[in-house]
Enzyme design. Structure first.
Site, PDB file in Angstrom:
ATOM      1  N   ASP A  53      -0.918 -16.831  -5.670  1.00  0.00           N
ATOM      2  CA  ASP A  53      -1.339 -16.031  -3.680  1.00  0.00           C
ATOM      3  C   ASP A  53      -1.075 -16.956  -3.005  1.00  0.00           C
ATOM      4  O   ASP A  53      -1.290 -18.532  -2.951  1.00  0.00           O
ATOM      5  CB  ASP A  53      -2.731 -16.013  -4.236  1.00  0.00           C
ATOM      6  CG  ASP A  53      -3.677 -16.195  -2.505  1.00  0.00           C
ATOM      7  OD1 ASP A  53      -2.488 -15.949  -1.720  1.00  0.00           O
ATOM      8  OD2 ASP A  53      -4.661 -15.585  -2.708  1.00  0.00           O
ATOM      9  N   ASN A  99       9.152 -12.750  -0.556  1.00  0.00           N
ATOM     10  CA  ASN A  99       8.664 -11.467  -0.360  1.00  0.00           C
ATOM     11  C   ASN A  99       7.557 -11.071   0.745  1.00  0.00           C
ATOM     12  O   ASN A  99       7.018  -9.800   1.679  1.00  0.00           O
ATOM     13  CB  ASN A  99       8.730 -10.332  -1.082  1.00  0.00           C
ATOM     14  CG  ASN A  99       8.559  -9.517  -0.614  1.00  0.00           C
ATOM     15  OD1 ASN A  99       9.629  -8.318  -0.475  1.00  0.00           O
ATOM     16  ND2 ASN A  99       7.305  -8.348  -1.070  1.00  0.00           N
ATOM     17  N   TYR A 117       1.932  -9.182  13.954  1.00  0.00           N
ATOM     18  CA  TYR A 117       3.361  -8.935  12.895  1.00  0.00           C
ATOM     19  C   TYR A 117       4.471  -9.868  13.376  1.00  0.00           C
ATOM     20  O   TYR A 117       5.116 -10.569  13.251  1.00  0.00           O
ATOM     21  CB  TYR A 117       3.476  -7.629  12.522  1.00  0.00           C
ATOM     22  CG  TYR A 117       3.868  -7.678  11.243  1.00  0.00           C
ATOM     23  CD1 TYR A 117       3.538  -7.969  10.348  1.00  0.00           C
ATOM     24  CD2 TYR A 117       4.845  -6.884  11.446  1.00  0.00           C
ATOM     25  CE1 TYR A 117       5.418  -7.506   8.825  1.00  0.00           C
ATOM     26  CE2 TYR A 117       6.064  -6.483  10.785  1.00  0.00           C
ATOM     27  CZ  TYR A 117       6.348  -6.769   9.116  1.00  0.00           C
ATOM     28  OH  TYR A 117       7.172  -6.429   8.469  1.00  0.00           O
ATOM     29  N   LYS A 137       6.996 -13.223  11.747  1.00  0.00           N
ATOM     30  CA  LYS A 137       8.125 -12.597  11.820  1.00  0.00           C
ATOM     31  C   LYS A 137       9.366 -13.629  11.919  1.00  0.00           C
ATOM     32  O   LYS A 137      10.427 -14.173  11.705  1.00  0.00           O
ATOM     33  CB  LYS A 137       9.260 -11.258  11.185  1.00  0.00           C
ATOM     34  CG  LYS A 137       8.171 -10.263  10.944  1.00  0.00           C
ATOM     35  CD  LYS A 137       7.736 -11.145   9.508  1.00  0.00           C
ATOM     36  CE  LYS A 137       7.465 -10.454   8.160  1.00  0.00           C
ATOM     37  NZ  LYS A 137       7.309 -10.651   6.420  1.00  0.00           N
ATOM     38  N   THR A 164       6.500   2.140   2.204  1.00  0.00           N
ATOM     39  CA  THR A 164       6.058   1.578   1.845  1.00  0.00           C
ATOM     40  C   THR A 164       4.217   1.333   2.210  1.00  0.00           C
ATOM     41  O   THR A 164       3.841   1.882   3.482  1.00  0.00           O
ATOM     42  CB  THR A 164       6.076   0.217   2.011  1.00  0.00           C
ATOM     43  OG1 THR A 164       5.648  -0.993   2.444  1.00  0.00           O
ATOM     44  CG2 THR A 164       7.626   0.213   1.280  1.00  0.00           C
TER      45      THR A 164
HETATM   46  P1  NAP Z   1       3.702  -3.610   0.570  1.00  0.00           P
HETATM   47  O1  NAP Z   1       3.749  -2.663  -0.154  1.00  0.00           O
HETATM   48  O2  NAP Z   1       2.060  -3.893   1.599  1.00  0.00           O
HETATM   49  O3  NAP Z   1       4.216  -4.539  -0.325  1.00  0.00           O
HETATM   50  C1  NAP Z   1       3.098  -6.207   0.188  1.00  0.00           C
HETATM   51  C2  NAP Z   1       3.139  -6.971  -1.461  1.00  0.00           C
HETATM   52  O4  NAP Z   1       2.839  -8.583  -0.668  1.00  0.00           O
HETATM   53  C3  NAP Z   1       2.088  -7.005  -2.308  1.00  0.00           C
HETATM   54  O5  NAP Z   1       3.206  -7.315  -3.303  1.00  0.00           O
HETATM   55  C4  NAP Z   1       0.748  -7.806  -2.017  1.00  0.00           C
HETATM   56  O6  NAP Z   1      -0.289  -7.742  -2.545  1.00  0.00           O
HETATM   57  C5  NAP Z   1       2.029  -8.660  -1.217  1.00  0.00           C
HETATM   58  N1  NAP Z   1       0.156 -10.022  -0.696  1.00  0.00           N
HETATM   59  C6  NAP Z   1       0.442  -9.861   0.378  1.00  0.00           C
HETATM   60  N2  NAP Z   1      -0.040 -10.840   0.548  1.00  0.00           N
HETATM   61  C7  NAP Z   1      -0.144 -11.635  -0.659  1.00  0.00           C
HETATM   62  C8  NAP Z   1      -1.082 -12.702  -0.579  1.00  0.00           C
HETATM   63  N3  NAP Z   1      -1.411 -13.672  -0.205  1.00  0.00           N
HETATM   64  N4  NAP Z   1       0.173 -13.725  -1.384  1.00  0.00           N
HETATM   65  C9  NAP Z   1       0.607 -12.995  -2.588  1.00  0.00           C
HETATM   66  N5  NAP Z   1       1.085 -11.598  -2.563  1.00  0.00           N
HETATM   67  C10 NAP Z   1       0.476 -11.349  -1.417  1.00  0.00           C
HETATM   68  O7  NAP Z   1       5.065  -4.098   1.852  1.00  0.00           O
HETATM   69  P2  NAP Z   1       6.296  -4.005   1.777  1.00  0.00           P
HETATM   70  O8  NAP Z   1       5.929  -3.004   2.958  1.00  0.00           O
HETATM   71  O9  NAP Z   1       6.297  -3.953   0.223  1.00  0.00           O
HETATM   72  O10 NAP Z   1       6.567  -5.328   2.398  1.00  0.00           O
HETATM   73  C11 NAP Z   1       7.280  -6.893   1.522  1.00  0.00           C
HETATM   74  C12 NAP Z   1       7.635  -7.461   2.646  1.00  0.00           C
HETATM   75  O11 NAP Z   1       8.609  -6.950   3.501  1.00  0.00           O
HETATM   76  C13 NAP Z   1       6.660  -8.340   3.573  1.00  0.00           C
HETATM   77  O12 NAP Z   1       7.252  -9.415   4.067  1.00  0.00           O
HETATM   78  C14 NAP Z   1       7.190  -7.298   4.510  1.00  0.00           C
HETATM   79  O13 NAP Z   1       6.390  -8.374   6.284  1.00  0.00           O
HETATM   80  C15 NAP Z   1       8.525  -6.768   4.994  1.00  0.00           C
HETATM   81  N6  NAP Z   1       8.712  -5.606   5.421  1.00  0.00           N
HETATM   82  C16 NAP Z   1       8.252  -4.696   5.261  1.00  0.00           C
HETATM   83  C17 NAP Z   1       8.983  -3.573   6.287  1.00  0.00           C
HETATM   84  C18 NAP Z   1       8.746  -2.123   5.774  1.00  0.00           C
HETATM   85  O14 NAP Z   1       9.192  -1.005   6.507  1.00  0.00           O
HETATM   86  N7  NAP Z   1       8.192  -1.577   4.964  1.00  0.00           N
HETATM   87  C19 NAP Z   1      10.010  -3.866   7.124  1.00  0.00           C
HETATM   88  C20 NAP Z   1      10.649  -5.179   7.743  1.00  0.00           C
HETATM   89  C21 NAP Z   1       9.745  -6.070   7.111  1.00  0.00           C
HETATM   90  P3  NAP Z   1      -1.238  -6.451  -3.556  1.00  0.00           P
HETATM   91  O15 NAP Z   1      -1.050  -5.551  -3.935  1.00  0.00           O
HETATM   92  O16 NAP Z   1      -2.000  -8.439  -4.227  1.00  0.00           O
HETATM   93  O17 NAP Z   1      -1.816  -6.939  -1.721  1.00  0.00           O
END
Ligand code: NAP
Length: 250
Positions: free
Chosen positions: A59, A86, A164, A168, A199
């Protein structure tokens, strides 16, 4: 020698896709997960796909869990080659606009998206220093680019939110400062913009796949020794679609 990669928040979304792609390249992938159940499920799925995957309790907001993860990696491998920061969360209040923002929401988002990256990076740096080709990838976003967010011709222009995007933007500066400190060590530190991916984070509203987002992290995780450090990299989102991956403006 096998490359050892740690992906925080590796149990779903872009993190899981990153683990899958790095595993397919023959890396040993350590899936950081704050839930033991979700970590085991991801480990199983990755192994079924042929990857050498290990779930690791992590975490990013819990310093003890970060320290224990670093100790485990040290004991098992004695080094770390790739760190993908990530894990990330998105939160908003009310209308989502700056004037509706609660400090508690900002603190929650910063704990994961900014402070978590610093804590994990500092814990893993001694292990990364022992790697022949260490790479740090901070998963950021184009919404952290002040240039893009203030461009009236960008599809991001209508978005006005504090927690958010500012987390970033802070992460982008964190990336730049680590890159500056580590520039003579061989450790490359870059920020990835995955683009808008479907996602859980955005209720699957994104138009790119998690795999497409993960490819940006994989590119930065596997940079050659003459590759860049201290850049924000990925597709630029414009009205006519997303362009090719490139260095994005801060
Ligand atoms: P997601 O599907 O919501 O996955 C987020 C992941 O982060 C999950 O595995 C979650 O674990 C984990 N997490 C959250 N808080 C945590 C903590 N305190 N300790 C450890 N793990 C933690 O989101 P995603 O879209 O894949 O996002 C991944 C990254 O890409 C993020 O940094 C996000 O800001 C970035 N991003 C995403 C997008 C997009 O369009 N999706 C665009 C730009 C940037 P749990 O399963 O336990 O909740």
């Amino acid at each position: 020698m096998t490359t050892i990669a740690l992906i925080t928040g590796g149990n779903r979304g872009i993190g899981l896709a990153t683990a899958r792609l790095l595993g397919a390249r023959g890396m040993t992938v350590l899936v950081g997960a704050r839930s033991a159940d979700r970590g085991s499920r991801a480990e199983r799925a990755l192994r079924e796909g042929g990857a050498d995957a290990w779930a690791l309790p992590l975490d990013v907001t819990d310093e003890k869990s970060v320290r224990l993860a670093a100790e485990w990696i040290d004991t098992e491998y004695g080094r770390l080659d790739v760190l993908v920061n990530n894990a990330g969360i998105a939160r908003g209040d009310g209308t989502g606009e700056p004037s509706a923002t609660r400090l508690s929401t900002m603190r929650t988002v910063y704990e994961t998206n900014v402070f978590g990256v610093v804590v994990v990076t500092n814990a893993m740096l001694p292990l990364l220093h022992r790697s022949a080709a260490p790479r740090i990838v901070n998963v950021s976003s184009e919404v952290g680019s002040i240039t893009s967010m203030m461009d009236p011709t960008s599809p991001l222009w209508p978005m006005a939110s504090v927690p958010y995007p500012s987390s970033k933007a802070a992460l982008n500066m964190v990336t730049a400062m680590y890159a500056k400190e580590l520039r003579d060590t061989g450790i490359k530190v870059n920020a990835a913009n995955p683009g808008y991916c479907a996602t859980d984070l955005n209720r699957h509203s994104g138009f790119r796949t998690a795999e497409q987002g993960a490819e940006v992290s994989v590119y930065l995780a596997t940079l050659p020794d003459d590759g860049p450090t201290g850049v924000l990299w990925g597709p630029l989102w414009r009205a006519d679609g997303t362009g090719p991956d490139c260095v994005l403006p801060w």
